[in-house]
Design a protein around this motif. Structure first.
Motif, PDB file in Angstrom:
ATOM      1  N   LEU A 171       0.417  -3.008   4.410  1.00 14.68           N
ATOM      2  CA  LEU A 171       1.509  -2.729   3.479  1.00 14.68           C
ATOM      3  C   LEU A 171       2.751  -2.243   4.228  1.00 14.68           C
ATOM      4  O   LEU A 171       3.868  -2.444   3.772  1.00 14.68           O
ATOM      5  N   ARG A 220       7.405  -5.174   2.782  1.00 15.43           N
ATOM      6  CA  ARG A 220       8.198  -4.162   2.101  1.00 15.43           C
ATOM      7  C   ARG A 220       8.609  -4.543   0.681  1.00 15.43           C
ATOM      8  O   ARG A 220       9.458  -3.896   0.088  1.00 15.43           O
ATOM      9  N   HIS A 221       8.023  -5.571   0.112  1.00 16.98           N
ATOM     10  CA  HIS A 221       8.340  -5.951  -1.265  1.00 16.98           C
ATOM     11  C   HIS A 221       7.924  -4.831  -2.218  1.00 16.98           C
ATOM     12  O   HIS A 221       6.851  -4.249  -2.053  1.00 16.98           O
ATOM     13  N   ILE A 281       3.953  -6.545  -5.255  1.00 17.92           N
ATOM     14  CA  ILE A 281       3.093  -7.458  -4.508  1.00 17.92           C
ATOM     15  C   ILE A 281       2.374  -8.353  -5.512  1.00 17.92           C
ATOM     16  O   ILE A 281       1.572  -7.875  -6.318  1.00 17.92           O
ATOM     17  N   ASP A 313       2.180  -2.713  -7.841  1.00 15.04           N
ATOM     18  CA  ASP A 313       3.311  -1.896  -7.417  1.00 15.04           C
ATOM     19  C   ASP A 313       3.023  -1.361  -6.017  1.00 15.04           C
ATOM     20  O   ASP A 313       2.053  -0.624  -5.812  1.00 15.04           O
ATOM     21  N   ARG A 314       3.856  -1.722  -5.049  1.00 16.82           N
ATOM     22  CA  ARG A 314       3.630  -1.328  -3.657  1.00 16.82           C
ATOM     23  C   ARG A 314       3.603   0.191  -3.500  1.00 16.82           C
ATOM     24  O   ARG A 314       2.756   0.732  -2.776  1.00 16.82           O
ATOM     25  N   LEU A 346       0.302   1.519  -4.522  1.00 19.96           N
ATOM     26  CA  LEU A 346      -0.716   1.141  -3.541  1.00 19.96           C
ATOM     27  C   LEU A 346      -0.641   2.030  -2.306  1.00 19.96           C
ATOM     28  O   LEU A 346      -1.674   2.467  -1.788  1.00 19.96           O
ATOM     29  N   VAL A 347       0.567   2.296  -1.831  1.00 15.40           N
ATOM     30  CA  VAL A 347       0.731   3.153  -0.655  1.00 15.40           C
ATOM     31  C   VAL A 347       0.254   4.568  -0.953  1.00 15.40           C
ATOM     32  O   VAL A 347      -0.453   5.177  -0.137  1.00 15.40           O
ATOM     33  N   ALA A 405      -0.219   3.275   3.743  1.00 14.26           N
ATOM     34  CA  ALA A 405       0.545   2.104   4.188  1.00 14.26           C
ATOM     35  C   ALA A 405      -0.197   1.279   5.227  1.00 14.26           C
ATOM     36  O   ALA A 405       0.165   0.140   5.502  1.00 14.26           O
ATOM     37  N   CYS A 414       3.253 -13.338  -0.938  1.00 13.72           N
ATOM     38  CA  CYS A 414       4.238 -12.716  -0.049  1.00 13.72           C
ATOM     39  C   CYS A 414       3.855 -12.883   1.428  1.00 13.72           C
ATOM     40  O   CYS A 414       4.711 -12.818   2.303  1.00 13.72           O
ATOM     41  N   SER A 422       8.756 -12.411   5.845  1.00 12.06           N
ATOM     42  CA  SER A 422       8.735 -10.987   5.468  1.00 12.06           C
ATOM     43  C   SER A 422       9.986 -10.263   5.881  1.00 12.06           C
ATOM     44  O   SER A 422      10.719 -10.648   6.712  1.00 12.06           O
TER      45      SER A 422
END
Length: 84
Positions: free
Chosen positions: A15, A19-20, A23, A37-38, A41-42, A47, A79, A84
């Motif tokens: 992750l 950086r989107h 995802i 939602d990134r 998730l982080v 990350a 993605c 990226s």
């Protein structure tokens, strides 16, 4: 000057590398799709989690993921195919 397209990432990408904000995840075999939602998730996984691990989490319950023929699940992250 010509633009050089970067090489697509693989499931070992983290992750941190993608950086989107959202995802996308999809499976061609069963037609499931969704968005993750990134930031969430982080917070939840860190990350440094790989997309291979996220794939297993996203495909939880998929009979194709752990079939007797091996991994036939087609869950993927678009993605990773894009620059990226």
């Amino acid at each position: 000057m010509s633009k050089t397209k970067s090489k697509p990432l693989d499931l070992n990408a983290t992750l941190r590398q993608v950086r989107h904000a959202v995802i996308a995840v999809e499976c061609a075999a069963c037609g499931r799709s969704g968005q993750l939602d990134r930031a969430i998730l982080v917070r939840k996984h860190g990350a440094s989690i790989t997309f291979a691990r996220l794939r297993r989490i996203a495909a939880m319950g998929c009979d194709r993921l752990v079939s007797t023929d091996g991994d036939r699940c087609q869950t993927r992250f678009p993605c990773l195919d894009a620059e990226s």
